[in-house]
Design an enzyme around this catalytic site. Structure first.
Site, PDB file in Angstrom:
ATOM      1  N   GLU A   1       0.644   4.256   0.758  1.00 49.11           N
ATOM      2  CA  GLU A   1      -0.017   5.312   1.535  1.00 49.11           C
ATOM      3  C   GLU A   1       1.012   5.940   2.463  1.00 49.11           C
ATOM      4  O   GLU A   1       1.645   5.255   3.256  1.00 49.11           O
ATOM      5  CB  GLU A   1      -1.182   4.729   2.337  1.00 49.11           C
ATOM      6  CG  GLU A   1      -2.277   4.143   1.455  1.00 49.11           C
ATOM      7  CD  GLU A   1      -3.336   3.405   2.270  1.00 49.11           C
ATOM      8  OE1 GLU A   1      -3.163   3.325   3.505  1.00 49.11           O
ATOM      9  OE2 GLU A   1      -4.309   2.927   1.677  1.00 49.11           O
TER      10      GLU A   1
ATOM     11  N   GLU B   1     -10.146  -2.117  13.447  1.00 50.28           N
ATOM     12  CA  GLU B   1     -10.476  -3.058  12.365  1.00 50.28           C
ATOM     13  C   GLU B   1      -9.339  -4.043  12.112  1.00 50.28           C
ATOM     14  O   GLU B   1      -8.186  -3.659  12.011  1.00 50.28           O
ATOM     15  CB  GLU B   1     -10.753  -2.275  11.085  1.00 50.28           C
ATOM     16  CG  GLU B   1     -10.923  -3.136   9.848  1.00 50.28           C
ATOM     17  CD  GLU B   1     -10.388  -2.469   8.603  1.00 50.28           C
ATOM     18  OE1 GLU B   1      -9.859  -3.195   7.740  1.00 50.28           O
ATOM     19  OE2 GLU B   1     -10.470  -1.231   8.493  1.00 50.28           O
TER      20      GLU B   1
ATOM     21  N   ARG C   1       0.851  -1.194   0.000  1.00 46.37           N
ATOM     22  CA  ARG C   1       0.000   0.000   0.000  1.00 46.37           C
ATOM     23  C   ARG C   1       0.884   1.240   0.000  1.00 46.37           C
ATOM     24  O   ARG C   1       1.617   1.475   0.953  1.00 46.37           O
ATOM     25  CB  ARG C   1      -0.913   0.019   1.226  1.00 46.37           C
ATOM     26  CG  ARG C   1      -1.919  -1.128   1.286  1.00 46.37           C
ATOM     27  CD  ARG C   1      -2.961  -1.013   0.191  1.00 46.37           C
ATOM     28  NE  ARG C   1      -3.851  -2.163   0.146  1.00 46.37           N
ATOM     29  CZ  ARG C   1      -5.076  -2.173   0.680  1.00 46.37           C
ATOM     30  NH1 ARG C   1      -5.535  -1.126   1.319  1.00 46.37           N
ATOM     31  NH2 ARG C   1      -5.829  -3.261   0.572  1.00 46.37           N
TER      32      ARG C   1
ATOM     33  N   ARG D   1      -0.320   2.242  13.192  1.00 49.77           N
ATOM     34  CA  ARG D   1      -1.064   1.079  12.724  1.00 49.77           C
ATOM     35  C   ARG D   1      -0.977   0.843  11.224  1.00 49.77           C
ATOM     36  O   ARG D   1      -1.687  -0.009  10.701  1.00 49.77           O
ATOM     37  CB  ARG D   1      -2.546   1.212  13.124  1.00 49.77           C
ATOM     38  CG  ARG D   1      -3.178   2.520  12.707  1.00 49.77           C
ATOM     39  CD  ARG D   1      -4.637   2.598  13.136  1.00 49.77           C
ATOM     40  NE  ARG D   1      -5.538   2.449  12.015  1.00 49.77           N
ATOM     41  CZ  ARG D   1      -6.816   2.071  12.118  1.00 49.77           C
ATOM     42  NH1 ARG D   1      -7.311   1.751  13.284  1.00 49.77           N
ATOM     43  NH2 ARG D   1      -7.580   1.984  11.054  1.00 49.77           N
ATOM     44  N   HIS D   2      -0.110   1.575  10.531  1.00 48.87           N
ATOM     45  CA  HIS D   2      -0.010   1.431   9.082  1.00 48.87           C
ATOM     46  C   HIS D   2       1.397   1.023   8.657  1.00 48.87           C
ATOM     47  O   HIS D   2       2.395   1.502   9.197  1.00 48.87           O
ATOM     48  CB  HIS D   2      -0.373   2.735   8.375  1.00 48.87           C
ATOM     49  CG  HIS D   2      -1.838   3.046   8.401  1.00 48.87           C
ATOM     50  ND1 HIS D   2      -2.409   3.902   9.314  1.00 48.87           N
ATOM     51  CD2 HIS D   2      -2.858   2.589   7.636  1.00 48.87           C
ATOM     52  CE1 HIS D   2      -3.713   3.973   9.109  1.00 48.87           C
ATOM     53  NE2 HIS D   2      -4.007   3.181   8.096  1.00 48.87           N
TER      54      HIS D   2
ATOM     55  N   ARG E   1      -1.580  -6.428  11.932  1.00 50.47           N
ATOM     56  CA  ARG E   1      -2.598  -5.687  12.685  1.00 50.47           C
ATOM     57  C   ARG E   1      -3.236  -6.566  13.764  1.00 50.47           C
ATOM     58  O   ARG E   1      -3.375  -6.134  14.921  1.00 50.47           O
ATOM     59  CB  ARG E   1      -3.672  -5.164  11.713  1.00 50.47           C
ATOM     60  CG  ARG E   1      -4.808  -4.383  12.343  1.00 50.47           C
ATOM     61  CD  ARG E   1      -4.441  -2.938  12.641  1.00 50.47           C
ATOM     62  NE  ARG E   1      -4.138  -2.177  11.442  1.00 50.47           N
ATOM     63  CZ  ARG E   1      -5.057  -1.551  10.689  1.00 50.47           C
ATOM     64  NH1 ARG E   1      -6.340  -1.627  11.010  1.00 50.47           N
ATOM     65  NH2 ARG E   1      -4.706  -0.855   9.630  1.00 50.47           N
TER      66      ARG E   1
ATOM     67  N   SER F   1     -11.655  -6.552   6.636  1.00 50.61           N
ATOM     68  CA  SER F   1     -12.689  -5.924   5.830  1.00 50.61           C
ATOM     69  C   SER F   1     -13.151  -6.963   4.805  1.00 50.61           C
ATOM     70  O   SER F   1     -12.325  -7.592   4.143  1.00 50.61           O
ATOM     71  CB  SER F   1     -12.132  -4.684   5.126  1.00 50.61           C
ATOM     72  OG  SER F   1     -13.143  -4.038   4.381  1.00 50.61           O
TER      73      SER F   1
END
Length: 1039
Positions: free
Chosen positions: A455, A610, A453, A461-462, A661, A613
């Site tokens: 991002e 979360e 990812r 948490r990323h 996670r 998903s």
């Protein structure tokens, strides 16, 4: 008295005797130290007429060091401090690095606060001064400053040389004596009990001798002989006949003792006590009951037995000094609090908790800790249970490609790569490939693989790369079939982890305290809108104080709060939110048949965050193309994906779990990076420093002149310091040419570090002189030398951001900035268009001021040197006030790398002078000296400085520094936070405001000077009152 006013504004705390920065509640010495850093600590002197002193070395009687009291060292220092070099590659165990403290006698240790040190140093309230105790010269008169300096230097050199020779002789004598004695006295059997195992000895006779596991040892094994491999976790010499060990195997530690008796000789103990922590050893011994008063071992995870060591061999030695060891990594906050609570606790001796960033930067060492070993065993267990449970449910494992022709979900968060001259992308998830597998009639599939990812999220948490646990399955009647399958899988994981990994969980809890996960037999499935209403009804509001919208996705803080609300109402850490809004889901999410604004999708949460998903996917081609068109997704980029549905695909759904996670939340690690073996985030893979063309390629540290051969054997000298400054240096490094500075050299690369011994400290100023990629090894060797060989405490001042990063992340040092290099771009000089400056320059020209240039490599005539030296003396006599600086005025120092500009009137009177020092290609030039002499016509200094900048700009220079200046505020760097920042900031602000340290000259502003922060760096507990006093003495003027 202005400093006194500033200091009195700072209220001291209730504790009167802070021993270090860790315990300060009164203003921190950093603030005091900052007072010693005026607008020109790097001796630029541009328009600060009281910024540079011709007499540099402080030489009062109380500072003279006699041969009996001079500092000790094991090196033999050559007569030139700039050509000295100590080249010891032996490593130092961090666990023993503080065993030999400073021999400096500090009669008032722990009795002065940093602020009192500043007051005393600046003689606030003390006007006494006496020269009655000054040494006398041959004529019977008090020694001059130069004579004192020579006297001190000669005494120190003679004493150091004498002590070094004696110490080296004693070490060599002791070593040889023991070797000879061992050779003569020990039998072959005794000598075979210890030593190093050759690295290529693993292809000989195979004896099939098992290596024991600590965890298998019980009280019933007492008396058995065991053989095991372990790391030395900790060791301590208890006496000449007793060495204490803690051995470590992954998540377990065990106590061992080595006692001199029978075939275990004193030579074996001498060898063993000098082993390095973290060495891999092969141990043979006898298990015995603990001999402690408690009847059990309290300092290891194996409590009921210990090992009496009989044989000890090193299989893998530590050959490079460690920034920290595992014993230090495992210090917890609870350990620190317990130590502080002890009645016999001594100030400044608190153990240090290694910062997360330092641990992650040195990841291999961190992964050896028992907590990390437990974390990744549990991670392995999660994957194993996920795999085995889905196997029982009829799933098959697949492996999908990570190179794709189009973005899976959003083009904004995808990594683009070149694929044989055309574009490709790293997979954001295996989503599309999983669905194509269902279209290919595999019915139920799962995969464990990498997910990427792009991002730019630097949160706890990323990650930019993580491991996905994905599944996809055909739906028979209801999409909740997918949800129920996932629910069973999660509960199988939770149950399996707590049943199979309880010892590992308890190990992790010591470092990361948390409560066990709580879940219900019947998992709550809450519609998304109802979850939002629960939040709103609890009084929760968004960042603007408004109730949350039921049709908008939640933010992280909302999710966490909802977790708290559900835990309070339903008593569970694990729950599901169903029916998410369509605008919060990707294009392939199946719309709800009764409300097109919602989707047949869900998220599963753990501890309010979360972890999955999922939902039903669109399997109808027309519906899929319509959704892609509405969301502006190009169908041509996903032709293979769409074709799978055009050929017919059954109803299906699935979900994706982030392995890191779920691990982070299950164990409450607080930062997802602890759950990734080698975490990747936006700051990973930093750009490597470019190796620029050097000014002196023959003096490179990347390719030293003796590359491929032994320097000493080849008879080659180190690269000259002057050339290293021109290759790698900044303005601060030019201070290393001062006589008081000693230079440490790396024997392999020739890299250099300059330092000044001061009051038991090594005041180190500026970056190492080497390529930035060599900073870590250079700093490691230098710090080992300073602490072990010179017995000094290191302080590192005025370093750049790259060096600061190494000290903070690799060595866990504390850093802050109150000083900046003030740099300008000479090729874009706004002063050339400033009417006021140009008016002054025209006035100087009208008065007949002319400038003579002596470019690089041009020799200045001797008569000009004499005239300039006389004018410098006029300038010095005209100064006022206390002087604080790094260097004296030495115009003719390192002439090879100097460019001179002299302004004089028509009658030959010199009115202004600028010396430009050539620095590294990255740093350009320094305005080393800029002096306007008494009675100079107005505008002379503006004229000569702008002229000098114009000359270096014409030569291609893109940056020039005026040296350092005090910053407008205190800026914390690494590992400085909380109350300490407030205290330091308040202290610095009061002192800087009162002393007007931050008043940048108007001229510098008009030149467009930009601040480039420099950092003050110090080890934990390293900036107490004595350190502040040493810094003040280091910077203080002689007068």
């Amino acid at each position: 008295m202005s400093l006194k006013k500033a200091l009195n504004k700072i209220k001291t705390g209730s504790r009167s005797n802070p021993a270090s920065d860790e315990e300060l509640t009164s203003p921190n010495p950093n603030g005091a130290a900052a007072s010693a850093l005026p607008s020109s600590p790097r001796a630029s002197g541009i328009f600060h007429r009281a910024s540079i002193d011709h007499k540099r070395n402080s030489s009062t009687a109380k500072d003279i060091v006699s041969p009996a009291d001079s500092r000790k060292s094991v090196d033999v220092m050559p007569s030139s401090p700039r050509s000295s070099g100590i080249f010891h590659r032996s490593t130092e165990s961090p666990s023993r690095s503080n065993a030999a403290g400073s021999k400096t006698s500090l009669a008032h240790r722990g009795t002065h606060s940093p602020i009192r040190v500043v007051k005393e140093k600046l003689h606030i309230g003390d006007n006494s001064s006496s020269e009655s105790d000054l040494p006398l010269n041959r004529d019977g008169d008090p020694m001059s400053r130069n004579q004192l300096r020579k006297h001190e230097k000669q005494a120190q050199q003679e004493e150091r040389k004498k002590e070094n020779m004696e110490k080296e002789k004693e070490i060599e004598r002791r070593r040889k004596e023991l070797e000879d004695q061992a050779l003569n006295e020990l039998t072959p059997e005794q000598r075979a009990k210890y030593g190093d195992i050759p690295p290529n000895s693993y292809a000989g006779e195979w004896k099939h001798q098992p290596r024991a596991d600590f965890r298998q040892f019980t009280v019933q094994d007492v008396g058995k002989e065991v053989v095991f491999r372990a790391r030395i976790h900790h060791l301590r010499k208890m006496s000449s006949k007793f060495v204490f060990f803690v051995f470590r195997q992954q998540t377990s530690t065990m106590q061992g003792i080595l006692v001199e008796h029978a075939d275990i000789s004193k030579y074996m103990l001498y060898w063993a006590e000098h082993l390095e922590v973290e060495s891999v050893v092969l141990v043979r011994g006898i298990l015995q009951e603990p001999q402690s008063k408690q009847g059990e071992v309290t300092g290891a995870s194996i409590h009921d037995v210990e090992v009496a060591v009989h044989d000890l061999h090193v299989e893998a030695p530590v050959t490079e000094s460690l920034p920290f060891n595992v014993y230090e990594v495992e210090v917890t906050q609870a350990d620190i609090d317990a130590e502080l609570a002890k009645p016999d606790h001594k100030e400044g001796q608190t153990r240090i908790k290694i910062a997360d960033r330092t641990r992650l930067t040195n990841r291999v060492i961190d992964l050896r800790s028992t907590a990390s070993q437990g974390i990744f065993r549990i991670q392995s267990g999660i994957c194993n249970i996920f795999r085995s449970h889905l196997d029982t449910e009829g799933f098959i494992e697949i492996h999908t490609p990570k190179l794709q022709g189009g973005a899976t979900e959003s083009g904004a968060s995808v990594f683009k790569v070149e694929y044989f001259g055309r574009g490709a992308f790293l997979a954001q998830s295996p989503q599309l490939a999983k669905q194509m597998s269902i279209s290919a009639d595999f019915k139920k599939v799962y995969e464990i693989g990498a997910v990427f990812r792009a991002e730019n999220s630097n949160t706890y948490r990323h990650l930019t790369e993580y491991t996905g646990l994905d599944l996809e399955m055909a739906i028979d009647e209801h999409y909740h079939e997918v949800l129920r399958t996932l629910d069973r899988t999660f509960k199988a994981i939770f149950t399996g982890i707590y049943e199979r990994f309880r010892p590992e969980i308890e190990v992790v809890k010591r470092q990361f305290p948390h409560e066990d996960l709580v879940w219900l037999d019947q998992t709550p499935i809450i519609p998304f809108a109802e979850g939002i209403r629960m939040l709103n009804d609890s009084g929760w509001r968004d960042e603007h104080g408004k109730p949350l919208d039921e049709n908008e996705d939640m933010g992280t803080r909302d999710e966490v709060q909802l977790g708290r609300v559900i835990k309070q109402k339903l008593g569970t850490d694990y729950y599901v939110l169903d029916k998410f809004p369509a605008n919060a889901r990707p294009f392939y999410a199946m719309p709800d048949p009764n409300n097109p604004e919602l989707t047949n999708s869900f998220d599963i949460f753990l501890r309010g965050q979360e972890i999955l998903s999922g939902g039903q996917r669109i399997h109808d081609t027309a519906m899929l193309l319509d959704k892609m068109e509405r969301l502006k997704v190009d169908p041509q980029s996903m032709e293979d994906y769409i074709q799978g549905f055009q050929w017919g695909a059954p109803p299906h759904g699935g979900g994706g779990i982030g392995l890191e996670r779920i691990l982070m939340l299950l164990l409450n690690l607080g930062n997802i990076r602890h759950a990734s073996m080698f975490p990747r985030d936006p700051k990973s893979l930093p750009e490597k420093p470019v190796i620029k063309q050097l000014r002196h390629p023959e003096s490179s540290t990347m390719h030293p002149p003796w590359e491929g051969q032994d320097r000493a054997a080849a008879g080659l000298d180190f690269q000259p310091i002057e050339k290293l400054i021109a290759n790698y240096g900044d303005a601060t490094n030019t201070s290393w040419l001062e006589p008081r500075t000693e230079i440490w050299r790396d024997d392999f690369t020739g890299a250099a570090v300059g330092f000044v011994p001061q009051d038991g400290f090594a005041i180190t100023v500026g970056d190492p002189l080497c390529h930035a990629s060599q900073y870590l090894k250079t700093m490691t060797g230098y710090l080992k030398y300073i602490k072990k060989e010179r017995n000094l405490k290191p302080l590192w001042l005025l370093v750049g951001s790259e060096a600061e990063e190494v000290l903070a992340t690799k060595f866990n040092w504390r850093t802050f900035s109150v000083v900046s290099e003030q740099r300008v771009d000479p090729s874009h000089n706004p002063a050339l268009h400033d009417s006021d400056i140009q008016r002054k320059i025209r006035h100087a020209e009208k008065e007949g001021v002319k400038i003579i240039d002596y470019s690089l490599g041009t020799r200045v005539p001797e008569d000009m040197k004499k005239k300039l030296d006389a004018r410098v003396q006029d300038w010095l006599a005209n100064r006022k006030g206390r002087q604080v600086h790094l260097t004296n005025i030495r115009p003719w120092q390192d002439e090879e790398h100097r460019q001179y500009h002299v302004a004089q009137t028509g009658d030959g009177t010199i009115v202004a002078f600028v010396a430009m020092a050539q620095l590294s290609p990255s740093h350009g030039w320094q305005v080393k000296y800029s002096l306007d002499f008494p009675n100079a016509p107005s505008g002379s200094i503006e004229y000569i400085v702008t002229h000098a900048l114009k000359v270096v700009a014409q030569g291609g220079a893109s940056t020039v520094t005026f040296g350092g200046g005090a910053s407008s505020k205190f800026t914390p760097g690494h590992n400085v936070k909380g109350t300490r920042v407030k205290v330091l900031s308040r202290a610095y602000h009061a002192i800087a405001t009162e002393l007007k340290l931050t008043n940048k000259t108007e001229f510098r502003e008009k030149l467009g000077a930009v601040d480039d922060p420099s950092y003050i760096c110090y080890p934990p507990h390293g900036l107490g009152p004595m350190a502040v006093k040493a810094i003040l003495n280091f910077f203080e003027d002689d007068d």
